[in-house]
Scaffold this motif. Structure first.
Motif, PDB file in Angstrom:
ATOM      1  N   LEU A 138       2.927  -8.414  -4.085  1.00 22.12           N
ATOM      2  CA  LEU A 138       2.459  -7.357  -4.331  1.00 22.12           C
ATOM      3  C   LEU A 138       1.067  -7.171  -5.139  1.00 22.12           C
ATOM      4  N   THR A 139       1.006  -8.027  -6.128  1.00 14.16           N
ATOM      5  CA  THR A 139      -0.252  -7.975  -6.795  1.00 14.16           C
ATOM      6  C   THR A 139      -1.282  -8.647  -5.942  1.00 14.16           C
ATOM      7  N   ARG A 168      -6.786  -4.936  -1.802  1.00 14.24           N
ATOM      8  CA  ARG A 168      -7.105  -3.513  -1.662  1.00 14.24           C
ATOM      9  C   ARG A 168      -8.291  -3.096  -2.553  1.00 14.24           C
ATOM     10  N   ALA A 169      -8.098  -3.608  -3.771  1.00 11.05           N
ATOM     11  CA  ALA A 169      -8.989  -3.076  -4.920  1.00 11.05           C
ATOM     12  C   ALA A 169     -10.502  -3.709  -4.325  1.00 11.05           C
ATOM     13  N   ARG A 191       7.767   3.515   1.878  1.00  8.26           N
ATOM     14  CA  ARG A 191       7.098   2.272   2.434  1.00  8.26           C
ATOM     15  C   ARG A 191       5.726   2.861   2.135  1.00  8.26           C
ATOM     16  N   GLY A 192       4.809   1.637   2.117  1.00 12.31           N
ATOM     17  CA  GLY A 192       3.566   1.626   1.944  1.00 12.31           C
ATOM     18  C   GLY A 192       3.292   1.591   0.180  1.00 12.31           C
ATOM     19  N   ASP A 215      -2.341   2.636  -2.962  1.00 14.05           N
ATOM     20  CA  ASP A 215      -3.683   3.145  -2.951  1.00 14.05           C
ATOM     21  C   ASP A 215      -3.931   4.395  -2.593  1.00 14.05           C
ATOM     22  N   GLU A 216      -5.021   4.862  -3.203  1.00 18.46           N
ATOM     23  CA  GLU A 216      -5.140   6.351  -3.196  1.00 18.46           C
ATOM     24  C   GLU A 216      -5.568   6.582  -1.828  1.00 18.46           C
ATOM     25  N   SER A 217      -6.272   5.883  -1.083  1.00 17.49           N
ATOM     26  CA  SER A 217      -6.613   6.185   0.321  1.00 17.49           C
ATOM     27  C   SER A 217      -5.571   6.050   1.379  1.00 17.49           C
TER      28      SER A 217
END
Length: 472
Positions: free
Chosen positions: A209-210, A216-217, A375-376, A401-403
């Motif tokens: 997950l990290t 993503r960042a 999920r997600g 993720d904000e997007s």
């Protein structure tokens, strides 16, 4: 390759390989397995009593000639070995001096004294052979062009050596990377994943997950920008629903690859169908009542209780009737499974159980219940409170993720109310490093914020916070 320099060890390696392959092919019947188990239990007791200062006293009254079966009254009278015994005995628990081992490991010691866990060649041959046969069923599905990343917790842990050796046995290239190491770091680890075209990854669920968060960042997507096809996750609680979400994030198949401990080594490993299978040629398994220590009742083919294990090989630190402190569900093997062994669901440590809405529930079952409806997400935590009436209230906190916000099934609240009798809400949060400490401390300390008692943080939660602070 060290075995070519020692004919005796070369013979041990060939025998272990042949036995495990025959067992996996279904050519061991129940009588042969019980004969092996009983013979090796006697051998282990005699061996540790002759060589371990601790066991010389602890098993002084055990008569191996009376051990006629692996489940009889004589065996059940053999005293347990506990975690407190390991902490107190330290090097006296060993059956070989450190100079006879090939490598030294130790437990993490985050919430108590670290205990020594050296391994000799017999230990590694026994455990890595079992893993090689199990994992062959998985990796053969992914072709010949594989590069496997191995990302473990510390240099004093068996993680890197074990999986590196097993991958070598299977003909797979390996890249060891330690994102928490100051000489590597996450930026370099992500570059290794991309530049080498890594196709598989051994790590903890928290690390998976990290890494996804870090990718993503950086404007990357694991599904689009990496070649990872299989995730071999271990070291923490991993429910099927958590694995499914991680697999979706990476566009890969996520396995609960291994159940093991530094002190007891390999206890179960994944097969191609995703099941976690025991390794009965190298361990004897018992499931006991966590309170009384008596054999747990079997319901149909399923037994629920604390796992107790005894090593069926004689290496540097074989343990006898070791109480793991882990709550498991054991299901008897069936003919249609990937491997002809019992299956385990590791539900978390016995002291990680929670009482929610007046019902006792394991971490595994709570995680599976909650995460089956979302999920997600890139991370999660559970917060427990009480409302004005004193009733339990549960909040599932998600990082995303904000997007690309997480997808939440509207039936979550109703389902949890039906199962637990509590109100459940979903919110969003940022967790920093605390949720990544599960492998080093505990699932509960990493994943649960229990505000109901109003007391200060317990020892494990304090240790998790300290570790998280050091990782920022």
């Amino acid at each position: 390759m060290f075995t070519i320099f020692n004919e005796e060890l070369a013979g041990v390696a060939r025998r272990l390989r042949d036995d495990h392959r025959e067992f996996a092919a279904g050519r061991w019947d129940g009588a042969r397995l019980e004969a092996h188990r009983t013979t090796m239990l006697r051998a282990t007791v005699d061996y540790v009593r002759a060589n371990s200062p601790f066991y010389r006293k602890h098993l002084a009254n055990v008569r191996t000639d009376e051990l006629g079966s692996s489940a009889g009254a004589a065996w059940r009278a053999v005293p347990f070995t506990t975690k407190d015994d390991l902490r107190a005995a330290q090097h006296d628990i060993l059956s070989r001096p450190l100079s006879r081992a090939w490598i030294f490991y130790e437990t993490t010691g985050t919430t108590g004294a670290a205990t020594p866990c050296p391994r000799d060649n017999v230990d590694s041959l026994a455990n890595n052979t079992a893993l090689t046969v199990h994992y062959d069923t998985i990796f053969r599905q992914y072709g010949d062009d594989q590069v496997i990343g191995v990302s473990g917790p510390t240099e004093l842990h068996a993680f890197g050596d074990t999986f590196g050796d097993v991958c070598r046995n299977l003909g797979l290239a390996v890249a060891k990377m330690w994102p928490h190491s100051p000489m590597v770091g996450f930026d370099r680890a992500l570059a290794v994943l991309r530049d080498l075209g890594v196709t598989g990854l051994f790590c903890t669920p928290g690390m998976a997950l990290t890494l996804a968060k870090r990718l993503r960042a950086a404007g990357l997507d694991p599904r689009r920008d990496l070649r990872v096809r299989v995730l071999m996750l271990t070291g923490e609680l991993a429910s099927p629903e958590l694995l499914a979400n991680i697999g979706e994030l990476w566009g890969a198949r996520a396995y609960n690859a291994l159940y093991a401990s530094q002190e007891a080594s390999v206890l179960a490993a994944a097969g191609a169908d995703g099941g976690l299978y025991t390794a009965p040629l190298i361990n004897h398994y018992e499931v006991v009542d966590p309170v009384t220590g008596a054999p747990a009742a079997e319901t149909g083919d399923v037994t629920l209780g604390e796992l107790v294990v005894t090593a069926l090989y004689q290496g540097a630190k074989p343990l006898v009737r070791y109480r793991t402190g882990d709550l498991v569900r054991r299901t008897r093997g069936d003919a249609g499974a990937t491997l002809p062994a019992d299956r385990l669901e590791v539900l978390g440590r016995t002291r990680d159980e929670l009482v929610v809405g007046g019902q006792r529930i394991s971490g595994y079952d709570l995680e599976n219940l909650l995460l089956g409806h979302v999920r997600g997400y890139l991370d999660y935590q559970v917060v427990l409170d009480r409302d004005e009436s004193g009733a339990d209230r549960l909040s599932l906190r998600l990082e995303a993720d904000e997007s690309e916000p997480p997808r939440v099934d509207p039936e979550l609240a109703d389902h949890c109310r039906d199962v637990l009798g509590v109100e459940v809400s979903v919110g969003h949060d940022r967790f920093g490093s605390i949720t990544g400490t599960g492998a080093m401390v505990s699932w509960k300390a990493a994943r649960v914020v229990d505000n109901r008692s109003g007391e200060d943080a317990d020892e494990e939660t304090a240790a998790a916070r300290s570790l998280a602070s050091a990782r920022r």
